[in-house]
Scaffold this motif. Structure first.
Motif, PDB file in Angstrom:
ATOM      1  N   ARG A 139       0.678  -0.687  -0.330  1.00  0.00           N
ATOM      2  CA  ARG A 139      -0.201  -0.050   0.202  1.00  0.00           C
ATOM      3  C   ARG A 139       0.902   1.209   0.255  1.00  0.00           C
ATOM      4  NH1 ARG A 139      -5.573  -0.574   0.960  1.00  0.00           N
ATOM      5  NH2 ARG A 139      -5.467  -2.716   2.295  1.00  0.00           N
ATOM      6  N   THR A 140       0.310   1.919  -0.992  1.00  0.00           N
ATOM      7  CA  THR A 140       1.186   3.304  -1.122  1.00  0.00           C
ATOM      8  C   THR A 140       0.473   4.715  -0.482  1.00  0.00           C
ATOM      9  OG1 THR A 140       0.870   4.290  -3.134  1.00  0.00           O
ATOM     10  CG2 THR A 140       2.918   3.026  -3.014  1.00  0.00           C
ATOM     11  N   GLU A 141       0.687   5.809  -0.668  1.00  0.00           N
ATOM     12  CA  GLU A 141      -0.422   6.472   0.454  1.00  0.00           C
ATOM     13  C   GLU A 141      -1.741   6.724  -0.508  1.00  0.00           C
ATOM     14  OE1 GLU A 141      -0.140  11.010   1.062  1.00  0.00           O
ATOM     15  OE2 GLU A 141       1.439  10.356   1.206  1.00  0.00           O
ATOM     16  N   ARG A 142      -1.457   7.033  -1.630  1.00  0.00           N
ATOM     17  CA  ARG A 142      -2.933   6.538  -2.687  1.00  0.00           C
ATOM     18  C   ARG A 142      -3.056   5.479  -3.638  1.00  0.00           C
ATOM     19  NH1 ARG A 142      -2.303  12.411  -5.157  1.00  0.00           N
ATOM     20  NH2 ARG A 142      -2.245  13.794  -2.736  1.00  0.00           N
ATOM     21  N   SER A 143      -2.253   4.556  -3.501  1.00  0.00           N
ATOM     22  CA  SER A 143      -2.755   3.556  -3.919  1.00  0.00           C
ATOM     23  C   SER A 143      -2.223   2.198  -4.234  1.00  0.00           C
ATOM     24  CB  SER A 143      -2.028   3.657  -5.752  1.00  0.00           C
ATOM     25  OG  SER A 143      -1.315   4.038  -6.245  1.00  0.00           O
ATOM     26  N   TRP A 144      -2.272   1.219  -5.116  1.00  0.00           N
ATOM     27  CA  TRP A 144      -1.662  -0.228  -4.318  1.00  0.00           C
ATOM     28  C   TRP A 144      -0.153   0.048  -5.109  1.00  0.00           C
ATOM     29  CZ3 TRP A 144      -1.500  -4.427  -0.832  1.00  0.00           C
ATOM     30  CH2 TRP A 144      -3.498  -4.134  -0.733  1.00  0.00           C
ATOM     31  N   LEU A 145       1.097  -0.704  -5.379  1.00  0.00           N
ATOM     32  CA  LEU A 145       1.810  -1.213  -5.875  1.00  0.00           C
ATOM     33  C   LEU A 145       1.737  -2.300  -5.942  1.00  0.00           C
ATOM     34  CD1 LEU A 145       4.117   0.087  -7.577  1.00  0.00           C
ATOM     35  CD2 LEU A 145       5.918  -0.251  -5.270  1.00  0.00           C
ATOM     36  N   PHE A 146       1.648  -3.217  -7.092  1.00  0.00           N
ATOM     37  CA  PHE A 146       2.235  -4.304  -7.209  1.00  0.00           C
ATOM     38  C   PHE A 146       2.466  -5.479  -7.939  1.00  0.00           C
ATOM     39  CE2 PHE A 146      -3.425  -3.301  -7.026  1.00  0.00           C
ATOM     40  CZ  PHE A 146      -3.562  -4.439  -5.475  1.00  0.00           C
ATOM     41  N   THR A 147       3.138  -6.758  -7.752  1.00  0.00           N
ATOM     42  CA  THR A 147       4.132  -7.265  -8.559  1.00  0.00           C
ATOM     43  C   THR A 147       3.274  -8.538  -8.520  1.00  0.00           C
ATOM     44  OG1 THR A 147       5.826  -6.222  -7.290  1.00  0.00           O
ATOM     45  CG2 THR A 147       6.739  -7.966  -7.794  1.00  0.00           C
ATOM     46  N   LYS A 148       3.287  -9.271  -9.745  1.00  0.00           N
ATOM     47  CA  LYS A 148       3.291 -10.335  -9.620  1.00  0.00           C
ATOM     48  C   LYS A 148       4.091 -11.357 -10.600  1.00  0.00           C
ATOM     49  CE  LYS A 148       1.114 -10.255 -13.909  1.00  0.00           C
ATOM     50  NZ  LYS A 148       0.209 -10.616 -15.782  1.00  0.00           N
ATOM     51  N   GLU A 149       4.387 -12.595  -9.706  1.00  0.00           N
ATOM     52  CA  GLU A 149       5.226 -13.359 -10.418  1.00  0.00           C
ATOM     53  C   GLU A 149       4.319 -14.192 -10.729  1.00  0.00           C
ATOM     54  OE1 GLU A 149       7.886 -14.068  -6.919  1.00  0.00           O
ATOM     55  OE2 GLU A 149       8.504 -12.751  -7.168  1.00  0.00           O
ATOM     56  N   THR A 150       5.228 -15.154 -12.117  1.00  0.00           N
ATOM     57  CA  THR A 150       5.172 -15.655 -13.036  1.00  0.00           C
ATOM     58  C   THR A 150       5.499 -17.094 -12.901  1.00  0.00           C
ATOM     59  OG1 THR A 150       3.153 -14.488 -14.580  1.00  0.00           O
ATOM     60  CG2 THR A 150       3.493 -16.746 -14.905  1.00  0.00           C
ATOM     61  N   ASN A 151       5.220 -18.233 -12.487  1.00  0.00           N
ATOM     62  CA  ASN A 151       6.198 -19.452 -12.729  1.00  0.00           C
ATOM     63  C   ASN A 151       5.827 -20.844 -13.311  1.00  0.00           C
ATOM     64  OD1 ASN A 151       8.102 -21.273 -11.857  1.00  0.00           O
ATOM     65  ND2 ASN A 151       7.757 -21.757  -9.595  1.00  0.00           N
ATOM     66  N   GLU A 152       6.343 -21.019 -14.057  1.00  0.00           N
ATOM     67  CA  GLU A 152       5.530 -21.458 -15.301  1.00  0.00           C
ATOM     68  C   GLU A 152       6.333 -23.090 -15.568  1.00  0.00           C
ATOM     69  OE1 GLU A 152       3.822 -20.398 -18.779  1.00  0.00           O
ATOM     70  OE2 GLU A 152       2.641 -19.372 -17.976  1.00  0.00           O
ATOM     71  N   SER A 153       7.442 -22.669 -14.469  1.00  0.00           N
ATOM     72  CA  SER A 153       8.911 -24.059 -15.018  1.00  0.00           C
ATOM     73  C   SER A 153       8.067 -25.736 -14.534  1.00  0.00           C
ATOM     74  CB  SER A 153       9.627 -23.825 -13.388  1.00  0.00           C
ATOM     75  OG  SER A 153       8.879 -24.186 -12.128  1.00  0.00           O
ATOM     76  N   ALA A 154       7.159 -25.925 -14.504  1.00  0.00           N
ATOM     77  CA  ALA A 154       6.828 -27.095 -14.742  1.00  0.00           C
ATOM     78  C   ALA A 154       6.004 -27.607 -15.593  1.00  0.00           C
ATOM     79  CB  ALA A 154       4.948 -26.809 -14.148  1.00  0.00           C
ATOM     80  N   LEU A 155       6.179 -25.975 -16.609  1.00  0.00           N
ATOM     81  CA  LEU A 155       5.734 -26.793 -18.381  1.00  0.00           C
ATOM     82  C   LEU A 155       7.384 -27.022 -18.968  1.00  0.00           C
ATOM     83  CD1 LEU A 155       3.808 -23.748 -19.542  1.00  0.00           C
ATOM     84  CD2 LEU A 155       3.195 -25.689 -19.397  1.00  0.00           C
ATOM     85  N   ALA A 156       9.068 -26.708 -18.023  1.00  0.00           N
ATOM     86  CA  ALA A 156       9.869 -27.406 -18.712  1.00  0.00           C
ATOM     87  C   ALA A 156      10.128 -29.193 -18.738  1.00  0.00           C
ATOM     88  CB  ALA A 156      10.811 -26.764 -17.283  1.00  0.00           C
ATOM     89  N   ASP A 157       9.285 -29.570 -18.151  1.00  0.00           N
ATOM     90  CA  ASP A 157       9.690 -31.063 -18.436  1.00  0.00           C
ATOM     91  C   ASP A 157       9.263 -31.419 -19.772  1.00  0.00           C
ATOM     92  OD1 ASP A 157      10.927 -31.888 -15.971  1.00  0.00           O
ATOM     93  OD2 ASP A 157       8.383 -32.649 -15.097  1.00  0.00           O
ATOM     94  N   PHE A 158       8.151 -30.798 -20.475  1.00  0.00           N
ATOM     95  CA  PHE A 158       7.908 -30.528 -22.384  1.00  0.00           C
ATOM     96  C   PHE A 158       8.786 -30.741 -22.988  1.00  0.00           C
ATOM     97  CE2 PHE A 158       4.343 -31.048 -19.199  1.00  0.00           C
ATOM     98  CZ  PHE A 158       3.922 -32.272 -18.824  1.00  0.00           C
ATOM     99  N   LEU A 159       9.261 -28.706 -22.595  1.00  0.00           N
ATOM    100  CA  LEU A 159       9.925 -28.886 -23.302  1.00  0.00           C
ATOM    101  C   LEU A 159      11.513 -29.254 -23.964  1.00  0.00           C
ATOM    102  CD1 LEU A 159      10.192 -25.286 -22.150  1.00  0.00           C
ATOM    103  CD2 LEU A 159       8.972 -26.026 -23.290  1.00  0.00           C
TER     104      LEU A 159
END
Length: 350
Positions: A21-41
């Motif tokens: 939370r900042t003074e007037r809004s939100w600062l969001f961070t999105k982390e995507t982890n799709e390493s499960a797909l590595a086995d199919f590469l």
């Protein structure tokens, strides 16, 4: 400080949303982890993992936009983790904008099954005779200095040498200087959101008694009336000789009573017994209670630290630091009263 708000899972991996939370809004961070797909590469496609595991940041005005940015169909995915303090916001978002489009049982379980705020709220709703006991931590959140901390005023002076009947009688200058300092430190201090929540619970009839070790009067300032001050009140001045009431201003000016006696705050000094009426009423209420909530105390000061063990009801401890007594409680919530109590209240108002 950014906190993990939500983690959801799909067949390809997980997506996590962090928020600050900042003074007037939100600062969001999105982390995507799709390493499960590595086995199919294939071996020649391994470089794609750099793109599959990525972090993005974005500022948004409210949680709704953050959730939508997390994934347009976040509500259809499997919840892995929901932050306890934001569980109600997320649950209301699900009900408001996505009714019938998500697994109600799965999301409800993720939001509330192991949520300590929700558990405490349920116990408060069920209780018929709830008692709250507060200590210094509740006042520290409002800006009252904790004289027992390593940075406190007392770190240079042994408290057993100044807050005593002996000091009052033999070294009044030091005694007066100490309590003048404490009274001055209370100027401008006001109840915080946690005090307001406790006051609201009393008004709603959810609270039978509030006992406090604090001497600052912040609970009364917030509106509580069912208060027992176990260590007295620093705002109540009386003559040490004849007990006639006086004023804070007279004490700070080092005025004498009409009888010639010295003025003192109405706090319990080392070596003095606790106020008989306050102790008796608290003892009776706790023995009859079906829920005791202890807030912001290290449970180191006798005899008040004995009180939680005298109830047959459920016991909740809310404190920023571990005390060593956590195992003696049915529920321990680590955090500041300033934040924890509004979080419980949000669950209570649902």
């Amino acid at each position: 400080m950014s906190e993990l708000l939500l983690t959801i899972a799909s067949e390809g991996g997980t997506i996590s949303l962090y928020g600050e939370r900042t003074e007037r809004s939100w600062l969001f961070t999105k982390e995507t982890n799709e390493s499960a797909l590595a086995d199919f590469l294939h071996e020649e496609d391994r470089d794609l993992l750099v793109n599959l595991n990525r972090t993005q940041r974005r500022e948004s005005p409210d949680l709704k936009e953050g959730l939508g940015w997390l994934s347009t169909s976040w509500f259809r995915l499997t919840p892995v983790y929901v932050h306890p303090a934001f569980a109600m916001d997320i649950w209301k978002e699900l009900q408001r904008y996505h009714p019938g489009q998500y697994s109600q049982e799965r999301w409800h379980d993720a939001c509330f099954s192991e949520n300590p705020f929700y558990t405490a709220a349920c116990w408060i709703k069920e209780a018929k005779r709830a008692v709250i006991l507060t200590g210094a931590g509740c006042s520290v959140d409002a800006g009252v200095p904790d004289f027992r901390s390593q940075h406190g005023w007392w770190r240079q002076i042994d408290p057993t040498m100044v807050a005593t009947v002996e000091a009052l009688q033999r070294d009044y200058e030091l005694f007066h200087a100490f309590y003048t300092h404490r009274l001055e430190s209370l100027k401008g201090v006001r109840p915080h959101a946690g005090h307001d929540v406790i006051s609201a619970w009393e008004r709603k009839g959810l609270l039978q008694l509030l006992a406090t070790q604090n001497v600052d009067g912040l609970h009364q300032m917030a509106g509580n009336q069912l208060v027992e001050e176990l260590h007295g009140s620093i705002r109540s001045i009386r003559c040490a000789k004849c007990s006639k009431a006086s004023t804070v201003e007279a004490f700070m000016e080092q005025a004498a009573c009409e009888c010639g006696g010295r003025l003192r705050p109405g706090v319990v000094l080392f070596g003095e017994t606790l106020p008989e009426k306050a102790w008796g009423r608290t003892l009776h209420a706790i023995q009859a209670a079906d829920l005791v909530i202890v807030i912001g105390t290290s449970l180191q000061v006798y005899p008040v630290n004995q009180l939680p063990g005298l109830t047959m009801g459920k016991k909740v401890l809310i404190n920023l630091e571990k005390t060593g007594f956590e195992n003696e409680f049915d529920l321990y919530i680590r955090g500041r009263a300033l934040k924890v109590l509004p979080n419980i209240n949000q669950m209570l108002d649902d």
